[in-house]
Design a protein around this motif. Sequence first.
Motif, PDB file in Angstrom:
ATOM      1  N   VAL A 182      62.734  -0.435  14.190  1.00 25.14           N
ATOM      2  CA  VAL A 182      62.044  -1.670  13.817  1.00 25.14           C
ATOM      3  C   VAL A 182      60.670  -1.780  14.465  1.00 25.14           C
ATOM      4  CG1 VAL A 182      62.152  -4.188  13.901  1.00 25.14           C
ATOM      5  CG2 VAL A 182      64.198  -2.881  13.345  1.00 25.14           C
ATOM      6  N   PRO A 183      60.510  -1.493  15.776  1.00 30.86           N
ATOM      7  CA  PRO A 183      59.161  -1.610  16.356  1.00 30.86           C
ATOM      8  C   PRO A 183      58.143  -0.681  15.702  1.00 30.86           C
ATOM      9  CG  PRO A 183      60.831  -1.518  18.085  1.00 30.86           C
ATOM     10  CD  PRO A 183      61.522  -1.169  16.802  1.00 30.86           C
ATOM     11  N   VAL A 184      58.540   0.576  15.453  1.00 29.64           N
ATOM     12  CA  VAL A 184      57.621   1.517  14.818  1.00 29.64           C
ATOM     13  C   VAL A 184      57.338   1.086  13.382  1.00 29.64           C
ATOM     14  CG1 VAL A 184      57.319   3.914  14.091  1.00 29.64           C
ATOM     15  CG2 VAL A 184      58.354   3.411  16.301  1.00 29.64           C
ATOM     16  N   LEU A 185      58.374   0.669  12.665  1.00 31.30           N
ATOM     17  CA  LEU A 185      58.193   0.213  11.288  1.00 31.30           C
ATOM     18  C   LEU A 185      57.237  -0.987  11.237  1.00 31.30           C
ATOM     19  CD1 LEU A 185      60.941  -0.197   8.626  1.00 31.30           C
ATOM     20  CD2 LEU A 185      59.385  -2.061   9.041  1.00 31.30           C
ATOM     21  N   THR A 186      57.422  -1.928  12.168  1.00 32.71           N
ATOM     22  CA  THR A 186      56.547  -3.100  12.190  1.00 32.71           C
ATOM     23  C   THR A 186      55.097  -2.703  12.427  1.00 32.71           C
ATOM     24  OG1 THR A 186      58.391  -4.426  13.042  1.00 32.71           O
ATOM     25  CG2 THR A 186      56.176  -5.344  13.264  1.00 32.71           C
ATOM     26  N   ALA A 187      54.880  -1.748  13.351  1.00 29.13           N
ATOM     27  CA  ALA A 187      53.516  -1.286  13.627  1.00 29.13           C
ATOM     28  C   ALA A 187      52.913  -0.607  12.397  1.00 29.13           C
ATOM     29  CB  ALA A 187      53.525  -0.334  14.814  1.00 29.13           C
ATOM     30  N   ILE A 188      53.704   0.203  11.697  1.00 32.77           N
ATOM     31  CA  ILE A 188      53.207   0.885  10.497  1.00 32.77           C
ATOM     32  C   ILE A 188      52.876  -0.126   9.412  1.00 32.77           C
ATOM     33  CG2 ILE A 188      53.845   2.488   8.656  1.00 32.77           C
ATOM     34  CD1 ILE A 188      55.515   4.019  10.687  1.00 32.77           C
ATOM     35  N   VAL A 189      53.739  -1.120   9.231  1.00 35.23           N
ATOM     36  CA  VAL A 189      53.484  -2.161   8.232  1.00 35.23           C
ATOM     37  C   VAL A 189      52.193  -2.899   8.550  1.00 35.23           C
ATOM     38  CG1 VAL A 189      54.326  -4.414   7.428  1.00 35.23           C
ATOM     39  CG2 VAL A 189      55.876  -2.468   7.518  1.00 35.23           C
ATOM     40  N   ARG A 190      51.999  -3.240   9.819  1.00 31.93           N
ATOM     41  CA  ARG A 190      50.794  -3.977  10.214  1.00 31.93           C
ATOM     42  C   ARG A 190      49.537  -3.125  10.032  1.00 31.93           C
ATOM     43  NH1 ARG A 190      52.549  -5.330  14.729  1.00 31.93           N
ATOM     44  NH2 ARG A 190      51.698  -3.619  15.947  1.00 31.93           N
ATOM     45  N   GLU A 191      49.596  -1.866  10.442  1.00 31.28           N
ATOM     46  CA  GLU A 191      48.422  -1.000  10.367  1.00 31.28           C
ATOM     47  C   GLU A 191      48.058  -0.649   8.926  1.00 31.28           C
ATOM     48  OE1 GLU A 191      49.410   2.300  12.821  1.00 31.28           O
ATOM     49  OE2 GLU A 191      49.379   1.140  14.686  1.00 31.28           O
ATOM     50  N   ASN A 192      49.015  -0.741   8.005  1.00 26.67           N
ATOM     51  CA  ASN A 192      48.739  -0.447   6.596  1.00 26.67           C
ATOM     52  C   ASN A 192      48.473  -1.708   5.769  1.00 26.67           C
ATOM     53  OD1 ASN A 192      49.291   2.639   5.761  1.00 26.67           O
ATOM     54  ND2 ASN A 192      50.599   2.097   7.494  1.00 26.67           N
ATOM     55  N   GLY A 193      48.349  -2.852   6.437  1.00 29.84           N
ATOM     56  CA  GLY A 193      48.048  -4.087   5.731  1.00 29.84           C
ATOM     57  C   GLY A 193      49.166  -4.570   4.830  1.00 29.84           C
ATOM     58  N   LEU A 194      50.420  -4.292   5.197  1.00 30.69           N
ATOM     59  CA  LEU A 194      51.560  -4.669   4.355  1.00 30.69           C
ATOM     60  C   LEU A 194      52.340  -5.866   4.894  1.00 30.69           C
ATOM     61  CD1 LEU A 194      52.948  -1.063   3.663  1.00 30.69           C
ATOM     62  CD2 LEU A 194      51.621  -2.481   2.092  1.00 30.69           C
ATOM     63  N   SER A 195      51.811  -6.512   5.940  1.00 33.43           N
ATOM     64  CA  SER A 195      52.581  -7.557   6.619  1.00 33.43           C
ATOM     65  C   SER A 195      52.961  -8.697   5.684  1.00 33.43           C
ATOM     66  CB  SER A 195      51.791  -8.098   7.809  1.00 33.43           C
ATOM     67  OG  SER A 195      51.528  -7.078   8.743  1.00 33.43           O
ATOM     68  N   ARG A 196      52.070  -9.052   4.759  1.00 31.61           N
ATOM     69  CA  ARG A 196      52.340 -10.179   3.865  1.00 31.61           C
ATOM     70  C   ARG A 196      52.727  -9.729   2.458  1.00 31.61           C
ATOM     71  NH1 ARG A 196      50.772 -14.993   6.050  1.00 31.61           N
ATOM     72  NH2 ARG A 196      49.506 -14.886   7.927  1.00 31.61           N
ATOM     73  N   SER A 197      52.939  -8.447   2.287  1.00 29.03           N
ATOM     74  CA  SER A 197      53.322  -7.935   0.972  1.00 29.03           C
ATOM     75  C   SER A 197      54.833  -7.994   0.804  1.00 29.03           C
ATOM     76  CB  SER A 197      52.836  -6.496   0.800  1.00 29.03           C
ATOM     77  OG  SER A 197      53.541  -5.629   1.676  1.00 29.03           O
ATOM     78  N   VAL A 198      55.268  -7.951  -0.445  1.00 33.08           N
ATOM     79  CA  VAL A 198      56.711  -7.976  -0.729  1.00 33.08           C
ATOM     80  C   VAL A 198      57.427  -6.775  -0.110  1.00 33.08           C
ATOM     81  CG1 VAL A 198      58.436  -7.850  -2.561  1.00 33.08           C
ATOM     82  CG2 VAL A 198      56.480  -9.390  -2.790  1.00 33.08           C
ATOM     83  N   PRO A 199      56.962  -5.522  -0.309  1.00 29.99           N
ATOM     84  CA  PRO A 199      57.679  -4.400   0.307  1.00 29.99           C
ATOM     85  C   PRO A 199      57.663  -4.446   1.829  1.00 29.99           C
ATOM     86  CG  PRO A 199      55.626  -3.648  -0.681  1.00 29.99           C
ATOM     87  CD  PRO A 199      55.850  -5.045  -1.155  1.00 29.99           C
ATOM     88  N   GLY A 200      56.582  -4.946   2.434  1.00 30.84           N
ATOM     89  CA  GLY A 200      56.534  -5.046   3.891  1.00 30.84           C
ATOM     90  C   GLY A 200      57.557  -6.021   4.423  1.00 30.84           C
ATOM     91  N   VAL A 201      57.653  -7.211   3.808  1.00 33.06           N
ATOM     92  CA  VAL A 201      58.620  -8.218   4.258  1.00 33.06           C
ATOM     93  C   VAL A 201      60.052  -7.733   4.032  1.00 33.06           C
ATOM     94  CG1 VAL A 201      59.482 -10.544   3.808  1.00 33.06           C
ATOM     95  CG2 VAL A 201      57.025 -10.131   3.927  1.00 33.06           C
TER      96      VAL A 201
END
Length: 441
Positions: free
Chosen positions: A154-173
Amino acid sequence: MSPDAMITHFVGASALVLVAAHAAGWLARRLKQPYIVGQLSAGIALGPSLLGALAPDAHAALFPSEIGPALTGFAQFALVVFLFAVGYELDLKILGARARTSLTVALASFVVPMAAGCGGALLFRNQLHDLGMPRDPSPAMVVFAGVALSITAVPVLTAIVRENGLSRSVPGVVAVSAAGVLDAVCWTVLAAALMEGGGGGAALDWPWRAVLAVGFVTVMVLAARPVLRRLLWGTRMEPSLRLALLIGFALGSAWVTHSLGLHVIFGALLAGVVVPREEDGTLDPDLLRPLHDVSSLLLPFFFVVSGQSVALNNMDGTGWTVLLVVTVLAVATKIGSGTLAARLGGLDRHDARTVGVLLSARGLTELIALNAGLQAGLLSPPLYTVLVFMALATTLFTQPLLLLVRHLAERDRPAPPAFRTPPSPSGQDGTAPAAPAADVG
């Protein structure tokens, strides 16, 4: 070795560990990889596989056996603080409107890799026997093999999501919320496997330890949580004192679970989960920020201690073959199950692929589980080496696979229609109106 000499060696080794790990993490980030990949690589490089093979005298001088307990103590402390923060941040309310999809994805990305891991441990028992595993593995070993393929970091996944600008996207959430549910399930199954497997030599039989563990969890939820709520919200406690109190609480909880034959990781996670949030449901920044600072500073000790058990120079043909098969299984089962479940949940194919790729990252969480399995005797050192490199490989593959999915989405996106200036009906553009075409009918 005298106490003064041991302290001198430990200080020198600590300097090398901190500088090398954080420099490698910075380099990994420059290469568009998670920071944790660089730190894990540095830990392996400082172990017997690289430094020990290229400069054995230097390795023996830097990491003599006498400083092993001190390094392990620092590593365990960092691990407790890190997982305490993970438990504190865990919030399944993030599921929100996508709860059904996230739960479906979490279930699929647990069941399919779990079945593949358990089936592989039984089908390839002869090959695993060549890596030091018993020819007839115990049920705990089989279950652990499934957990090793099921975990998502989860920590690595969260960092990857944030660095790829996916934090507010459907696949990121969906990926982050599904990974939170998935890890909660995996930690529970792992706890059961460690109990059944002996728990690293615990005195009590596993049924008694299971009863005591359930009782401890009950006390933590029903008694410790209200006391902490009153203590944290009802008093004007200084942030530094609050931090010291809660880290002590996490260390005490970790000691209890270790005494029950489990790993310290379970006590640290449980302590983080029961700590109440602010009255409005938000996280306390005065608590979270120093927890992240302390854990990120000291986690390199955990990577170095983990790297000391990785022996790449002892890998033979069987080991490399098992590594290839395990890595392919780990990537294929995660991406396949996550993608299919996301599609069934209503996501389009590109968003579904993104979810599957994100869930394939294992990173630090996998390494923590592997260390627990090694200490409990559920893994042999050669198989531990194989699984550590599988965790590193799957984390390295995540970013390139995300770029591939993004490229496929852009390629399949229909091109916008060419822009044409409409003719002016009244000649307002300075030209005469076009004459009607002649009727040739």
